[in-house]
Design a protein around this motif. Structure first.
Motif, short mmCIF file in Angstrom:
data_model
loop_
_atom_site.label_atom_id
_atom_site.label_comp_id
_atom_site.label_asym_id
_atom_site.label_seq_id
_atom_site.Cartn_x
_atom_site.Cartn_y
_atom_site.Cartn_z
N ILE A 171 -1.80 -8.81 -2.07
CA ILE A 171 -1.48 -9.94 -2.95
C ILE A 171 -1.69 -9.55 -4.41
O ILE A 171 -0.89 -9.89 -5.28
CB ILE A 171 -2.31 -11.19 -2.56
CG1 ILE A 171 -1.85 -11.72 -1.22
CG2 ILE A 171 -2.22 -12.27 -3.63
CD1 ILE A 171 -2.72 -12.81 -0.65
N GLY A 172 -2.74 -8.80 -4.69
CA GLY A 172 -2.99 -8.33 -6.05
C GLY A 172 -1.88 -7.43 -6.56
O GLY A 172 -1.44 -7.56 -7.71
N VAL A 204 1.24 -7.42 -5.54
CA VAL A 204 2.45 -8.24 -5.72
C VAL A 204 2.37 -9.05 -7.01
O VAL A 204 3.33 -9.10 -7.78
CB VAL A 204 2.68 -9.14 -4.49
CG1 VAL A 204 3.76 -10.17 -4.75
CG2 VAL A 204 3.02 -8.31 -3.26
N VAL A 205 1.22 -9.67 -7.25
CA VAL A 205 1.06 -10.47 -8.47
C VAL A 205 1.17 -9.59 -9.71
O VAL A 205 1.82 -9.96 -10.70
CB VAL A 205 -0.29 -11.24 -8.44
CG1 VAL A 205 -0.62 -11.84 -9.79
CG2 VAL A 205 -0.26 -12.30 -7.38
N SER A 206 0.58 -8.41 -9.67
CA SER A 206 0.66 -7.49 -10.80
C SER A 206 2.10 -7.03 -11.03
O SER A 206 2.56 -6.96 -12.18
CB SER A 206 -0.23 -6.27 -10.58
OG SER A 206 -1.58 -6.66 -10.53
N VAL A 210 4.85 -8.65 -10.17
CA VAL A 210 5.62 -9.79 -10.68
C VAL A 210 5.32 -10.01 -12.17
O VAL A 210 6.23 -10.28 -12.96
CB VAL A 210 5.33 -11.06 -9.85
CG1 VAL A 210 5.86 -12.30 -10.52
CG2 VAL A 210 5.92 -10.92 -8.46
N ALA A 211 4.06 -9.88 -12.56
CA ALA A 211 3.70 -10.04 -13.97
C ALA A 211 4.36 -8.96 -14.83
O ALA A 211 4.85 -9.25 -15.93
CB ALA A 211 2.19 -10.01 -14.15
N GLY A 240 -0.15 -7.63 -16.33
CA GLY A 240 0.30 -6.84 -15.18
C GLY A 240 -0.23 -5.42 -15.22
O GLY A 240 -0.63 -4.87 -14.19
N GLY A 264 -3.86 -5.44 -14.25
CA GLY A 264 -3.97 -5.61 -12.80
C GLY A 264 -3.68 -4.33 -12.04
O GLY A 264 -4.40 -3.97 -11.10
#
Length: 94
Positions: free
Chosen positions: A11-12, A14-16, A18-19, A76, A79
């Protein structure tokens, strides 16, 4: 590595990602849109300044979209750096 930690790491990532992508897109959009600076009216009035007003010499103006894009891009990158450090540290322990 247990499944909950592995899921959190995914999840980390993916979030990074996307950012990073959203920030890059917003930077491109902000660069493509022209920034207009008011060169007349109240903005040109400087009653207490000792400098003469010269239109266009106020420095670099950045659109708010570009500023948000740079912020997201940096978040991003932080992260990704954090998750890379966790991954490298886990390899050294093993």
């Amino acid at each position: 590595m247990n499944t909950a930690r592995r899921r959190g790491e995914i999840i980390g990532w993916v979030v990074s990602a996307v950012a990073l992508v959203a920030g890059f897109v917003l930077i491109l959009i902000g660069i493509a849109t022209p920034v207009s600076v008011a060169s007349f009216g109240w903005f040109a009035y400087q009653p207490l300044a000792n400098a003469a007003f010269v239109p266009g010499s106020a420095g670099m103006a950045v659109a708010p979209v570009t500023a948000v894009g740079f912020t997201l891009f940096v978040v991003g990158l932080v992260g990704v750096a954090f998750l890379t450090g966790i991954r490298v540290g886990a390899r050294r322990r093993a």
